[in-house]
Design an enzyme around this catalytic site. Structure first.
Site, PDB file in Angstrom:
ATOM      1  N   SER A   1      35.557  16.499  47.511  1.00 33.82           N
ATOM      2  CA  SER A   1      36.196  15.245  47.129  1.00 33.82           C
ATOM      3  C   SER A   1      37.528  15.524  46.416  1.00 33.82           C
ATOM      4  O   SER A   1      38.417  16.132  47.004  1.00 33.82           O
ATOM      5  CB  SER A   1      35.228  14.417  46.267  1.00 33.82           C
ATOM      6  OG  SER A   1      35.631  13.081  46.190  1.00 33.82           O
TER       7      SER A   1
ATOM      8  N   HIS B   1      28.524  10.398  50.622  1.00 25.94           N
ATOM      9  CA  HIS B   1      29.577  11.180  49.990  1.00 25.94           C
ATOM     10  C   HIS B   1      29.042  12.463  49.364  1.00 25.94           C
ATOM     11  O   HIS B   1      29.729  13.485  49.348  1.00 25.94           O
ATOM     12  CB  HIS B   1      30.289  10.332  48.936  1.00 25.94           C
ATOM     13  CG  HIS B   1      31.538  10.962  48.402  1.00 25.94           C
ATOM     14  ND1 HIS B   1      32.584  11.344  49.215  1.00 25.94           N
ATOM     15  CD2 HIS B   1      31.912  11.288  47.141  1.00 25.94           C
ATOM     16  CE1 HIS B   1      33.548  11.884  48.487  1.00 25.94           C
ATOM     17  NE2 HIS B   1      33.159  11.862  47.220  1.00 25.94           N
TER      18      HIS B   1
END
Length: 267
Positions: free
Chosen positions: A100, A234
């Site tokens: 990320s 995610h």
């Protein structure tokens, strides 16, 4: 006795959970927004990783043992300081892994490493993040505390026990907001593509990293590119630790073989 003297470990930026002084490659891991170096402790201890590799985890200021330090909300400033901190460790090949926000930082540090030293990572692993050239306006850092806590629950990367504890949550929220501000205000400065291989990893249901935007990482290297898709959102890597470690291990072995071949051809 190792041919390499151990680097100075007093720098607060780098955590070395399982020292391997004779490692031939170091895997530098960059945490996600709100994350810390300890997120990569299980990876450092994994028996699946090649025994000739060592995991180094970056510790951003403002969290855990650095919680009294000023938070930094600028990706460029963070990348500059991390590049400085990696100086003592570049006596052998470095590979980068970032998840990320960490993927953005890994890329930016790779660019700075090339500019300063002419070196590049032997491989760049980018996880759960669209390519730098794919801009998307982010507003998570503008949410109020309640909304931001709800976003953390949806993303799934924070232990729910922390979110349910008011005192712990009060400590977490400023760090998360700071990091989201950093990555959401980040703008890619068009740069020549890297030459190192890039491996992109992503969950197939990650709303923050659509596959077409992750595939665009291919445009950021002149070297090989591959994409690994896992089931999940995610934080797919929380439930696919073994699979992710296997991808890393194989890619590091491939890079080692490529270096060996290059040395042989140079003779």
């Amino acid at each position: 006795m190792s041919a390499f003297p151990p680097p100075d470990m007093s720098d607060p930026w780098i955590r070395r959970f399982r020292p391997r002084p004779e490692a031939v490659v170091r895997l530098v891991c960059f945490p996600h927004a709100g994350g810390s170096a300890s997120y990569y402790h299980p990876l450092a201890q994994s028996p699946t990783l090649p025994t000739d590799s060592e995991v180094l985890a970056v510790q951003y200021p403002g969290r855990q043992d650095r919680r009294r330090e000023r938070l930094l909300d600028d990706i460029g400033e963070l990348a500059d300081l991390i590049t400085d901190a990696l100086g003592p460790f570049d006596d052998r090949p470095l590979a980068f892994f970032g998840h990320s926000m960490g993927a953005v930082l890994a890329y930016e540090v790779a660019q700075r490493l090339r500019e300063r030293t002419g070196k590049q990572p032997c491989r760049l692993f980018v996880s759960g993040r669209r390519a730098p050239s794919r801009f998307r306006r982010g507003t998570v850092h503008l949410l109020d505390d309640t909304e931001l806590a709800a976003e953390l629950r949806r993303a799934g990367g924070t232990d729910p026990r922390f979110l349910d504890d008011e005192e712990l949550l009060a400590e977490i929220i400023p760090v998360v907001r700071n990091d989201y501000r950093a990555v959401e205000l980040y703008r890619w400065n068009p740069s020549p593509p890297l030459s190192c291989p890039i491996t992109a990893l992503v969950g197939d249901r990650d709303p923050q990293a659509p596959l077409d935007e992750v595939e665009a990482w291919q445009q950021h290297t002149e070297g090989p590119f591959d994409l690994k898709v896992f089931a999940g959102g995610h934080f797919y890597l929380n439930t696919h630790q073994q699979g992710v470690t296997e991808v890393i291990s194989k890619a590091l072995a491939d890079s080692a073989q490529q270096r060996a071949t290059a040395r042989g051809n140079a003779r």
